[in-house]
Design a protein around this motif. Sequence first.
Motif, PDB file in Angstrom:
ATOM      1  N   VAL A   1      28.178  12.609  11.942  1.00 33.21           N
ATOM      2  CA  VAL A   1      27.116  12.278  10.986  1.00 33.21           C
ATOM      3  C   VAL A   1      27.198  13.151   9.734  1.00 33.21           C
ATOM      4  CG1 VAL A   1      24.620  12.139  10.621  1.00 33.21           C
ATOM      5  CG2 VAL A   1      25.606  11.407  12.806  1.00 33.21           C
ATOM      6  N   LEU A   2      27.361  14.454   9.897  1.00 32.08           N
ATOM      7  CA  LEU A   2      27.322  15.334   8.729  1.00 32.08           C
ATOM      8  C   LEU A   2      28.562  15.211   7.852  1.00 32.08           C
ATOM      9  CD1 LEU A   2      25.609  17.426   7.244  1.00 32.08           C
ATOM     10  CD2 LEU A   2      26.806  19.197   8.545  1.00 32.08           C
ATOM     11  N   VAL A   3      29.750  15.255   8.424  1.00 32.65           N
ATOM     12  CA  VAL A   3      30.958  15.264   7.583  1.00 32.65           C
ATOM     13  C   VAL A   3      31.785  13.988   7.677  1.00 32.65           C
ATOM     14  CG1 VAL A   3      31.102  17.785   7.561  1.00 32.65           C
ATOM     15  CG2 VAL A   3      32.419  16.493   9.249  1.00 32.65           C
ATOM     16  N   GLY A   4      31.347  13.016   8.475  1.00 36.35           N
ATOM     17  CA  GLY A   4      32.071  11.748   8.543  1.00 36.35           C
ATOM     18  C   GLY A   4      33.357  11.809   9.333  1.00 36.35           C
ATOM     19  N   ASP A   5      33.522  12.838  10.150  1.00 34.08           N
ATOM     20  CA  ASP A   5      34.696  12.998  11.004  1.00 34.08           C
ATOM     21  C   ASP A   5      34.356  12.384  12.362  1.00 34.08           C
ATOM     22  OD1 ASP A   5      37.033  13.915  12.276  1.00 34.08           O
ATOM     23  OD2 ASP A   5      36.161  15.875  12.689  1.00 34.08           O
ATOM     24  N   ASP A   6      35.215  11.543  12.890  1.00 35.99           N
ATOM     25  CA  ASP A   6      34.938  10.939  14.191  1.00 35.99           C
ATOM     26  C   ASP A   6      36.100  11.209  15.139  1.00 35.99           C
ATOM     27  OD1 ASP A   6      33.961   9.567  16.331  1.00 35.99           O
ATOM     28  OD2 ASP A   6      34.003   7.604  15.384  1.00 35.99           O
ATOM     29  N   PRO A   7      36.094  12.390  15.767  1.00 43.16           N
ATOM     30  CA  PRO A   7      37.189  12.726  16.677  1.00 43.16           C
ATOM     31  C   PRO A   7      37.088  12.025  18.023  1.00 43.16           C
ATOM     32  CG  PRO A   7      35.578  14.479  16.675  1.00 43.16           C
ATOM     33  CD  PRO A   7      35.120  13.460  15.644  1.00 43.16           C
ATOM     34  N   GLY A   8      36.049  11.240  18.225  1.00 42.68           N
ATOM     35  CA  GLY A   8      35.868  10.559  19.500  1.00 42.68           C
ATOM     36  C   GLY A   8      35.126  11.435  20.494  1.00 42.68           C
ATOM     37  N   PRO A   9      34.704  10.836  21.588  1.00 39.97           N
ATOM     38  CA  PRO A   9      33.935  11.588  22.583  1.00 39.97           C
ATOM     39  C   PRO A   9      34.803  12.570  23.367  1.00 39.97           C
ATOM     40  CG  PRO A   9      34.337   9.359  23.347  1.00 39.97           C
ATOM     41  CD  PRO A   9      34.871   9.432  21.947  1.00 39.97           C
TER      42      PRO A   9
ATOM     43  N   ALA B   1      28.212  22.825   8.627  1.00 41.69           N
ATOM     44  CA  ALA B   1      26.887  22.955   8.025  1.00 41.69           C
ATOM     45  C   ALA B   1      26.908  23.901   6.827  1.00 41.69           C
ATOM     46  CB  ALA B   1      25.880  23.428   9.065  1.00 41.69           C
ATOM     47  N   ALA B   2      27.744  24.908   6.857  1.00 44.51           N
ATOM     48  CA  ALA B   2      27.816  25.882   5.759  1.00 44.51           C
ATOM     49  C   ALA B   2      28.223  25.233   4.448  1.00 44.51           C
ATOM     50  CB  ALA B   2      28.787  27.004   6.128  1.00 44.51           C
ATOM     51  N   ARG B   3      28.834  24.068   4.499  1.00 44.64           N
ATOM     52  CA  ARG B   3      29.289  23.363   3.292  1.00 44.64           C
ATOM     53  C   ARG B   3      28.185  22.544   2.632  1.00 44.64           C
ATOM     54  NH1 ARG B   3      33.782  20.219   6.226  1.00 44.64           N
ATOM     55  NH2 ARG B   3      33.310  18.736   4.591  1.00 44.64           N
ATOM     56  N   PHE B   4      27.017  22.453   3.266  1.00 49.18           N
ATOM     57  CA  PHE B   4      25.937  21.590   2.794  1.00 49.18           C
ATOM     58  C   PHE B   4      24.671  22.387   2.508  1.00 49.18           C
ATOM     59  CE2 PHE B   4      28.792  18.826   4.983  1.00 49.18           C
ATOM     60  CZ  PHE B   4      28.641  17.565   4.417  1.00 49.18           C
ATOM     61  N   THR B   5      23.872  21.887   1.564  1.00 45.46           N
ATOM     62  CA  THR B   5      22.516  22.401   1.406  1.00 45.46           C
ATOM     63  C   THR B   5      21.632  21.615   2.363  1.00 45.46           C
ATOM     64  OG1 THR B   5      21.752  20.825  -0.268  1.00 45.46           O
ATOM     65  CG2 THR B   5      22.949  22.785  -1.070  1.00 45.46           C
ATOM     66  N   LEU B   6      20.429  22.088   2.580  1.00 45.94           N
ATOM     67  CA  LEU B   6      19.508  21.385   3.474  1.00 45.94           C
ATOM     68  C   LEU B   6      19.216  19.972   2.999  1.00 45.94           C
ATOM     69  CD1 LEU B   6      16.924  24.168   4.371  1.00 45.94           C
ATOM     70  CD2 LEU B   6      18.793  23.288   5.786  1.00 45.94           C
ATOM     71  N   ASP B   7      19.228  19.752   1.695  1.00 47.31           N
ATOM     72  CA  ASP B   7      18.903  18.435   1.145  1.00 47.31           C
ATOM     73  C   ASP B   7      20.094  17.497   1.051  1.00 47.31           C
ATOM     74  OD1 ASP B   7      16.152  18.948   0.763  1.00 47.31           O
ATOM     75  OD2 ASP B   7      16.593  20.031  -1.090  1.00 47.31           O
TER      76      ASP B   7
ATOM     77  N   ASP C   1      20.581   4.745   7.344  1.00 47.21           N
ATOM     78  CA  ASP C   1      20.031   5.614   6.298  1.00 47.21           C
ATOM     79  C   ASP C   1      20.769   6.945   6.284  1.00 47.21           C
ATOM     80  OD1 ASP C   1      18.088   3.718   5.670  1.00 47.21           O
ATOM     81  OD2 ASP C   1      16.637   4.573   7.072  1.00 47.21           O
ATOM     82  N   PRO C   2      20.976   7.503   5.086  1.00 50.15           N
ATOM     83  CA  PRO C   2      21.586   8.833   5.020  1.00 50.15           C
ATOM     84  C   PRO C   2      20.675   9.856   5.705  1.00 50.15           C
ATOM     85  CG  PRO C   2      21.348   7.863   2.820  1.00 50.15           C
ATOM     86  CD  PRO C   2      20.666   6.963   3.782  1.00 50.15           C
ATOM     87  N   ILE C   3      21.273  10.836   6.352  1.00 45.55           N
ATOM     88  CA  ILE C   3      20.524  11.873   7.064  1.00 45.55           C
ATOM     89  C   ILE C   3      20.927  13.217   6.482  1.00 45.55           C
ATOM     90  CG2 ILE C   3      20.139  12.974   9.299  1.00 45.55           C
ATOM     91  CD1 ILE C   3      20.722  10.248  10.586  1.00 45.55           C
ATOM     92  N   ASN C   4      19.929  13.985   6.029  1.00 48.24           N
ATOM     93  CA  ASN C   4      20.270  15.278   5.442  1.00 48.24           C
ATOM     94  C   ASN C   4      20.373  16.370   6.501  1.00 48.24           C
ATOM     95  OD1 ASN C   4      17.612  16.281   5.892  1.00 48.24           O
ATOM     96  ND2 ASN C   4      16.955  15.788   3.810  1.00 48.24           N
ATOM     97  N   LEU C   5      20.931  17.503   6.081  1.00 43.89           N
ATOM     98  CA  LEU C   5      21.157  18.608   7.013  1.00 43.89           C
ATOM     99  C   LEU C   5      19.844  19.119   7.583  1.00 43.89           C
ATOM    100  CD1 LEU C   5      23.016  20.626   8.428  1.00 43.89           C
ATOM    101  CD2 LEU C   5      22.931  22.025   6.346  1.00 43.89           C
ATOM    102  N   ARG C   6      18.781  19.152   6.817  1.00 41.08           N
ATOM    103  CA  ARG C   6      17.476  19.597   7.315  1.00 41.08           C
ATOM    104  C   ARG C   6      17.060  18.755   8.525  1.00 41.08           C
ATOM    105  NH1 ARG C   6      15.107  19.222   3.024  1.00 41.08           N
ATOM    106  NH2 ARG C   6      14.838  21.410   2.415  1.00 41.08           N
ATOM    107  N   TRP C   7      17.217  17.438   8.413  1.00 36.70           N
ATOM    108  CA  TRP C   7      16.851  16.538   9.512  1.00 36.70           C
ATOM    109  C   TRP C   7      17.719  16.816  10.739  1.00 36.70           C
ATOM    110  CZ3 TRP C   7      18.400  13.124  13.074  1.00 36.70           C
ATOM    111  CH2 TRP C   7      17.427  12.282  13.643  1.00 36.70           C
TER     112      TRP C   7
END
Length: 181
Positions: free
Chosen positions: A82-90, A128-134, A146-152
Amino acid sequence: MNGRALDENAGMTKQRTEPATDADERSMLEGWLDYHRETLEMKCAGLDDAQLKTASVEPSELSLLGLVRHMAEVERGWFRKVLVGDDPGPIYYSEEDRDGEFHLTDADTWDEAYATWQAEIGIARRNAARFTLDDAGEGRSKFTEDPINLRWIYTHMIEEYARHNGHADLIRERIDGATGE
């Protein structure tokens, strides 16, 4: 008190650290998330693989080892997919076995599950360190487009750990009578 307290009597030396009461928002969110990560680790401390695989109560397969494996999957899903769009699989589940993290075998061990969980936490922190809360995540959740921000994400992760730590409390008490926060 009934049972043993989760402290030095139960072989638990790991201490949790609460965030400072005057911390800024990000430090507070990260601090509470780490606190809950540490809580799950404490609930597992001092137990062998057989105890960690002990299910809560039939017919449930919920165990402490299963919870750790589940949280590795959750960390991966929110902070990678969700945060970085990487999908390494389960890691543990599959399309055929959607609850695979809870379906333990004799080959499953604490050492492997713990290392995997800690690796996912490390990746989560770096991402997470690459993102602001917003900042909105670059990927999408399976629950919404819907986009989900780091705060959420932080808030959701705190809720996720808190809920499962409640399960861990009950499972640990069933295993050896240890109780505690």
